[in-house]
Design an enzyme around this catalytic site. Sequence first.
Site, PDB file in Angstrom:
ATOM      1  N   CYS A 160      38.824  36.799 114.142  1.00 38.96           N
ATOM      2  CA  CYS A 160      38.597  35.464 113.595  1.00 38.96           C
ATOM      3  C   CYS A 160      37.713  34.720 114.575  1.00 38.96           C
ATOM      4  O   CYS A 160      37.661  35.074 115.754  1.00 38.96           O
ATOM      5  CB  CYS A 160      39.889  34.671 113.508  1.00 38.96           C
ATOM      6  SG  CYS A 160      41.000  35.245 112.233  1.00 38.96           S
ATOM      7  N   ARG A 166      36.246  27.632 110.782  1.00 36.21           N
ATOM      8  CA  ARG A 166      37.078  28.788 111.072  1.00 36.21           C
ATOM      9  C   ARG A 166      36.792  29.914 110.075  1.00 36.21           C
ATOM     10  O   ARG A 166      36.796  29.688 108.868  1.00 36.21           O
ATOM     11  CB  ARG A 166      38.537  28.345 110.920  1.00 36.21           C
ATOM     12  CG  ARG A 166      39.552  29.305 111.410  1.00 36.21           C
ATOM     13  CD  ARG A 166      40.211  30.139 110.337  1.00 36.21           C
ATOM     14  NE  ARG A 166      40.892  31.252 110.980  1.00 36.21           N
ATOM     15  CZ  ARG A 166      42.146  31.217 111.408  1.00 36.21           C
ATOM     16  NH1 ARG A 166      42.889  30.177 111.196  1.00 36.21           N
ATOM     17  NH2 ARG A 166      42.650  32.256 112.029  1.00 36.21           N
ATOM     18  N   ASN A 203      44.403  35.445 116.077  1.00 32.46           N
ATOM     19  CA  ASN A 203      45.123  36.583 116.631  1.00 32.46           C
ATOM     20  C   ASN A 203      44.893  36.722 118.139  1.00 32.46           C
ATOM     21  O   ASN A 203      43.777  36.487 118.625  1.00 32.46           O
ATOM     22  CB  ASN A 203      44.617  37.858 115.951  1.00 32.46           C
ATOM     23  CG  ASN A 203      45.753  38.669 115.401  1.00 32.46           C
ATOM     24  OD1 ASN A 203      46.897  38.219 115.340  1.00 32.46           O
ATOM     25  ND2 ASN A 203      45.451  39.895 115.016  1.00 32.46           N
TER      26      ASN A 203
HETATM   27  C1  LIG Z   1      46.617  37.515 111.215  1.00 31.47           C
HETATM   28  C2  LIG Z   1      46.067  36.102 111.288  1.00 31.47           C
HETATM   29  C3  LIG Z   1      44.998  36.027 112.348  1.00 31.47           C
HETATM   30  C4  LIG Z   1      43.715  36.615 111.844  1.00 31.47           C
HETATM   31  C5  LIG Z   1      42.967  37.177 113.001  1.00 31.47           C
HETATM   32  O1  LIG Z   1      42.771  36.568 114.039  1.00 31.47           O
HETATM   33  N1  LIG Z   1      42.564  38.424 112.824  1.00 31.47           N
HETATM   34  C6  LIG Z   1      41.904  39.119 113.893  1.00 31.47           C
HETATM   35  C7  LIG Z   1      42.505  40.472 114.104  1.00 31.47           C
HETATM   36  S1  LIG Z   1      42.013  41.080 115.682  1.00 31.47           S
HETATM   37  O2  LIG Z   1      42.580  40.251 116.728  1.00 31.47           O
HETATM   38  O3  LIG Z   1      40.570  41.092 115.718  1.00 31.47           O
HETATM   39  O4  LIG Z   1      42.565  42.423 115.733  1.00 31.47           O
HETATM   40  C8  LIG Z   1      47.163  35.057 111.621  1.00 31.47           C
HETATM   41  C9  LIG Z   1      46.551  33.643 111.710  1.00 31.47           C
HETATM   42  C10 LIG Z   1      47.658  32.666 111.307  1.00 31.47           C
HETATM   43  C11 LIG Z   1      48.900  33.569 111.185  1.00 31.47           C
HETATM   44  C12 LIG Z   1      50.089  33.034 110.379  1.00 31.47           C
HETATM   45  C13 LIG Z   1      50.560  31.707 110.982  1.00 31.47           C
HETATM   46  C14 LIG Z   1      51.823  31.190 110.274  1.00 31.47           C
HETATM   47  C15 LIG Z   1      52.946  32.246 110.316  1.00 31.47           C
HETATM   48  C16 LIG Z   1      53.473  32.423 111.730  1.00 31.47           C
HETATM   49  C17 LIG Z   1      54.656  33.388 111.755  1.00 31.47           C
HETATM   50  O5  LIG Z   1      55.077  33.529 113.078  1.00 31.47           O
HETATM   51  C18 LIG Z   1      54.207  34.742 111.226  1.00 31.47           C
HETATM   52  C19 LIG Z   1      53.640  34.632 109.834  1.00 31.47           C
HETATM   53  C20 LIG Z   1      52.488  33.598 109.715  1.00 31.47           C
HETATM   54  C21 LIG Z   1      52.226  33.413 108.204  1.00 31.47           C
HETATM   55  C22 LIG Z   1      51.223  34.087 110.447  1.00 31.47           C
HETATM   56  C23 LIG Z   1      50.703  35.448 109.926  1.00 31.47           C
HETATM   57  C24 LIG Z   1      49.436  35.930 110.690  1.00 31.47           C
HETATM   58  O6  LIG Z   1      49.756  36.225 112.004  1.00 31.47           O
HETATM   59  C25 LIG Z   1      48.331  34.867 110.639  1.00 31.47           C
HETATM   60  C26 LIG Z   1      47.857  34.773 109.181  1.00 31.47           C
END
Ligand SMILES: C[C@H](CCC(=O)NCCS(=O)(=O)O)[C@H]1CC[C@H]2[C@@H]3CC[C@@H]4C[C@H](O)CC[C@]4(C)[C@H]3C[C@H](O)[C@]12C
Length: 324
Positions: A2, A16, A79
């Site tokens: 992200c 974002r 993340n």
């Molecule tokens: C995965 C996403 C980040 C995307 C990202 O950055 N991708 C790079 C991958 S890489 O780093 O390049 O490998 C993140 C960003 C926001 C997050 C939610 C926040 C609320 C909630 C918090 C709770 O505790 C757990 C569930 C919950 C729904 C979370 C799920 C997931 O974690 C979300 C979607």
Amino acid sequence: MCTAVSFLSKEHYLGRNFDLDISYGEKAVITPRNYPFKMRKLQDLTEHYALIGIAAVFDDVPLYYDAVNEYGLSMAGLNFEGNAVYLEEVPEKLNVTPFEFIPYILGQCKTVAEAKTLLEKINLVNIPFSEQLPLSPLHWIVADKEQTLVVEPLASGLKLYDDPVGVLTNNPTFDKQLLTLSKYRGLSAKTPENTFAPAVDLPVYSRGMGTIGLPGDLTSSSRFARAVFTKAHSICEPTEMSSVSQCFHILNSVEQVKGCCELEEGHFEHTIYSACYNTTKGLLYYSTYDNRQLTALDLHKVDLDGSEPNVYPLLTEQNVHYQN
Ligand SMILES: C[C@H](CCC(=O)NCCS(=O)(=O)O)[C@H]1CC[C@H]2[C@@H]3CC[C@@H]4C[C@H](O)CC[C@]4(C)[C@H]3C[C@H](O)[C@]12C
């Protein structure tokens, strides 16, 4: 992966890209002042500032990924795999779970300066939302029109960094990301002088030679450098439409095209949505991977004294303006 960008034009914007292989069914959600945010370890937030953002809604609870409040303070969670550490409860601290973090800060702080003071007292505690939604490793960008902050949950506690470039991606830790930028000191939007071998005639066979060396790959440190360069050089008019377009152009410079980054067999990370907040006015503009048209929502168009979240499914179907 992200990328988030805090961007100052005439007003302030937070952009974002949300990059992942699957969606959690996220929606645009406006939470008014009297929706009670239940807290696991603290008193419930029964009154708070109103928020607009993107959230997954589980058990009627909006779990925000990114948002802005009615005073123009904005945040996004990205993340932070392998680095994020959430700690055990600490009695003398304010124990906030990662999924409560965005509403807790944006619900109570008007500025980054206020957020800093509150953050000093917070312990991000290792409590998951549910069995189905375990803890996920995150770090956050917190921005207003004055300054940008990065918050990283490390084994030693919450680490706050001033973010002089207004960009956040994923790994490594923010201090290392910043240091890497020094490698690109020589890059420029101008055609470079031949300082390499001045005695040799090196023809300028293309425009853009000042950017040779800017990394084009999809790793988070390369997206970091690319977003910083693009943001640092991009120019736009001091109007809403020009600024919003510029914000999306910066985000597009680091977007992920489906197929180019394979996670597991047949699963490809891609930019599921791009969001741009006018933090001053409480506006959220977004586009999705398949719908390139901008859709917008206005915080101030709902009753901000209400007590129920207003939930809008993301419009993900392509919308073409046929001209003839
Ligand atoms: C995965 C996403 C980040 C995307 C990202 O950055 N991708 C790079 C991958 S890489 O780093 O390049 O490998 C993140 C960003 C926001 C997050 C939610 C926040 C609320 C909630 C918090 C709770 O505790 C757990 C569930 C919950 C729904 C979370 C799920 C997931 O974690 C979300 C979607």
